[in-house]
Each structure stands twice: as C-alpha cells, then as structure tokens.
Design a protein around this motif. Structure first.
Motif, mmCIF file in Angstrom:
data_model
loop_
_atom_site.group_PDB
_atom_site.id
_atom_site.type_symbol
_atom_site.label_atom_id
_atom_site.label_comp_id
_atom_site.label_asym_id
_atom_site.label_seq_id
_atom_site.Cartn_x
_atom_site.Cartn_y
_atom_site.Cartn_z
ATOM 1 N N ASP A 192 -0.640 1.400 -7.112
ATOM 2 C CA ASP A 192 -1.970 1.843 -7.540
ATOM 3 C C ASP A 192 -1.911 2.713 -8.790
ATOM 4 O O ASP A 192 -2.793 2.637 -9.655
ATOM 5 N N ALA A 239 -7.987 -2.107 -5.042
ATOM 6 C CA ALA A 239 -6.952 -1.078 -4.922
ATOM 7 C C ALA A 239 -7.131 -0.310 -3.618
ATOM 8 O O ALA A 239 -8.042 -0.585 -2.830
ATOM 9 N N ASP A 240 -6.251 0.675 -3.393
ATOM 10 C CA ASP A 240 -6.289 1.489 -2.179
ATOM 11 C C ASP A 240 -7.298 2.621 -2.287
ATOM 12 O O ASP A 240 -7.594 3.114 -3.377
ATOM 13 N N THR A 258 -5.173 -7.109 -9.212
ATOM 14 C CA THR A 258 -4.835 -6.511 -7.921
ATOM 15 C C THR A 258 -3.397 -6.881 -7.588
ATOM 16 O O THR A 258 -2.650 -7.355 -8.448
ATOM 17 N N ILE A 308 -6.760 6.059 -4.361
ATOM 18 C CA ILE A 308 -6.803 5.974 -5.823
ATOM 19 C C ILE A 308 -8.234 5.744 -6.304
ATOM 20 O O ILE A 308 -8.589 6.095 -7.441
ATOM 21 N N LYS A 348 0.822 -1.206 0.000
ATOM 22 C CA LYS A 348 0.000 0.000 0.000
ATOM 23 C C LYS A 348 0.846 1.241 0.000
ATOM 24 O O LYS A 348 1.911 1.273 0.546
#
Length: 397
Positions: free
Chosen positions: A112, A132-133, A83, A136, A4
C-alpha cells in the motif's frame, strides 16, 4: 495471495445503508391536458415543459449531473486500474471491456505504501480506480488524493452490505467502495481438541498446551487479547496494554508455532489442533479439511476491509464509475469474491455465492460485533510492539 499489511480489522454492528438516488424525469403527458382556456403565456410555458419532458425521455436533455455510469459512451477509451495482482477473474475484466468498449490497463503494486507514494508523485493522476487496504485509505483521504463519489451515477450502490460501510477511513461513505473483507478466525480440529472452542478465551485453556498455531501480526494478536479483556483493539491506555501483555504470557505454553505464511498447513497436517488464521488461510484449511470447525468468537470479530476509490485527478473518471457499477452487479460481485476468497461486501451478491463457498466468504447473520485495528499514538504503538516481543520470546519464537 496474501498481500495485505493486515493492520486493519473491525467494524461496528449497525450502520445506515446509503440509498441509491435516482432522478425521475417529467412525463410529456403531464402537459397534454392543458386547457385551451389558458392564457398565451401559460400555453407557452406548458409547451416548454412538454418539450423538456420529451427530451428527457429520449435522453437528449441528459446532463452529467444526472447521468448514470451506464449512460456515458466510453467506447474507444482506456481505463487505468491499479491494485494488487490477481484481484479479479479474467472473465470479469473481459466482460467489462466487451460491455463498454473500454480497454483496461491493469497495473499492480505490492504494498500500500508503494501505491501511496505513486499517487503523491502524480498528485492523484495517472490512475482511474485504485483498490487498497483500509488503513492507507485514511491517509489517501486526508491528503486529498481521492475524489468524492457521485453515488447517483451508481445504480448498484444500494447492493453494498452496510456492515462494511461507515468505517474510520471514510465515515460518511463519500470516497470509497468496499471490495472484500478479511476476518481472522479460530479454526480447530475436534478430533485433536478436548474442548468446544467458542471464544478467544478458550485458547488459554490448559488442554491446548503446545497445540496452537497463531498468525504473526502483533496488532492482531494483541488486539484479540485486548478484546478478550473487554478493551478496544485500539486502546491507548498503557496499563491496559500491559495487562494484555501479561495475559499473553499466560498463553505462551499453548503456542507451538507463530507464523504469518501458510499457517493453515500446521492445522491441515494435524501438527496442531487449533489455529488463529487469516481469511484466505481459513478458506484453504476448510477446502482441504471440511471436517474442521470454524469459530466466530463471542467476544467479537476483527475486520480488515479493502476498498476502491477514484483518484482526485483520474484521467477517465467516467470509466471508473462504469467499472464500480459493474463490480457492484450482484452476479459479477459473486464471481469476484469467490475468486479472491475474501468476505463478500455486496449483500445482494450473497444469493449468487455457491453453496460450497458460502461458509467461507459470507458473513453469518448472527456473527458478533467487531472492531477495526486503527493507527494509535506512537507511545501506544511502541507498547503494543513491546508486549508482542516479550510474548514471542516466551513462546520460544
């Protein structure tokens, strides 16, 4: 397994849980008692209604608008999953393929930003489901690269813990499904610390001189200092940010190391008595040293959330719905969260988390409220960076 960009943290304390919407078919028996004294037109209408109800019961009248993910035959199709690496136990992926007859094509990205560039290049195509995080995801939504979810197709939608919904990147929960949360926490060794630590403020105690390890994310460390002072992690007032910078300089004598990778090792080895760690590092520390104490700071928590979405031009959105619903199954979810070591975002899955993992990945009911680190103005961003660099210099890092 840390991938991350951890500029994401936080959450609000109370949110509304989205309910699963289900369609109720009419019963054929509702027309069985039609009176023989009705007119011919009424008899015809009753017969039509009865036929429609019967068709609904045997599935022949099902439409794409009311069909759940489980109702679609996906056998022989392919599902493109995108991912980071190692986000699912292999048995979970194998189970989905066996259940649906779908072949999974699992592609990975490291950052990301790489994922965003790929989706922009394909205009939301090529992939069926992406995780994703949080930070983003806001850009993904704004650029129209994700499609709105039809939650009536997700029988397990109601299993999501509402604490992890309604976030800045998807305030109405229209596009994303949470899949794990990161919560940096204080962990300490009671044998090497003279005080009971209950808050961020305790890290400034003089008894911790040269006895503290910190992760190296500036927005996170700046953020918890802002929270300690009573401000938002995302405060853009330059005077408030400078106040936090001055407070950080007071912390410098206590800091032995600032390190973003394997920070837990300094605590496990006894080189420091206390540390502020990422979720995965907390899990590793507790696994190696069950005697260590975890602190949910009374000032509040910072959260980082990972979430999945269906790209706007996904070639097999039906498979994506099936996969989402499969992941939201409580037992499947429990397997996934124990594997990835992030906080469980599926409330129904908590009952299936093993006792030895619950302390590490199940959010306590009495945990303090939290916030999430968001994008701020460039001026504020520069100021946060400035106070961080001054703090690191004062720490000799």
């Amino acid at each position: 397994m840390k991938r991350k960009k951890y500029l994401a943290l936080a959450l609000t304390a109370a949110m509304t849980l989205s309910a699963v919407l289900t369609a109720c078919g009419s019963s054929a028996s509702e027309t069985a008692d039609a009176s023989s004294e009705e007119t011919a037109a009424a008899e015809s209408e009753a017969t039509a209604e009865s036929g429609e109800a019967a068709a609904e019961e045997d599935g022949s009248a099902e439409t794409s608008e009311t069909a759940t993910a489980a109702d679609v035959d996906l056998s022989g199709t392919e599902f493109n999953l995108y991912t980071w690496d190692a986000m699912f136990p292999q048995e979970v992926l194998d189970g989905f393929e066996a259940k649906t007859g779908v072949k999974i094509n699992y592609s990975n990205f490291d950052y990301d930003e790489d994922m965003l560039a790929k989706l922009e290049e394909t205009e939301g195509g090529d992939y069926d489901f992406v995780i994703a995080d949080d930070y983003i995801l806001e850009l993904i939504r704004e650029e129209g690269l994700a499609q709105k979810l039809d939650t009536t197709r997700l029988a397990n939608w109601g299993n999501i813990n509402p604490v992890f919904q309604g976030q800045f990147y998807d305030p109405d929960d229209e596009y994303t499904v949470p899949y794990g949360a990161g919560i940096p926490l204080i962990v300490y060794d009671p044998a090497l610390v003279d005080i009971e630590i209950t808050s961020y403020a305790d890290l400034w105690d003089s008894s911790l001189a040269d006895n503290l390890a910190l992760t190296g994310n500036y927005r996170v460390i700046d953020g918890i200092t802002m929270m300690m002072l009573g401000y938002s992690m995302n405060d853009e007032d330059l005077d408030h940010i400078q106040e936090a910078g001055d407070k950080l300089l007071e912390l410098a004598p206590n800091v032995r190391v600032i390190n973003d990778t394997n920070t837990q090792d300094f605590l496990i080895s006894g080189e420091v008595g206390a540390a502020f760690l990422y979720t995965s590092q907390v899990s590793m520390a507790l696994t190696a040293r069950p005697d260590l104490q975890v602190v949910y700071p009374e000032e509040g928590l910072g959260f980082g959330i990972m979430a999945g979405f269906i790209p706007s031009q996904a070639p097999n959105a039906d498979a994506a719905y099936a996969f989402i619903d499969y992941l939201l199954d409580p037992e499947v979810s429990a397997q996934c969260f124990e594997f990835i070591g992030y906080y469980c975002t599926n409330k129904a899955a908590e009952a299936y988390i093993s006792d030895e993992m619950k302390e590490m990945i199940v959010l306590p009911e009495d945990a303090a409220e939290g916030q999430i680190v968001q994008n701020v103005s460039q001026e504020a961003e520069d100021k946060y960076s400035e106070i961080w660099n001054e703090f690191k210099k004062a720490c000799g890092q």
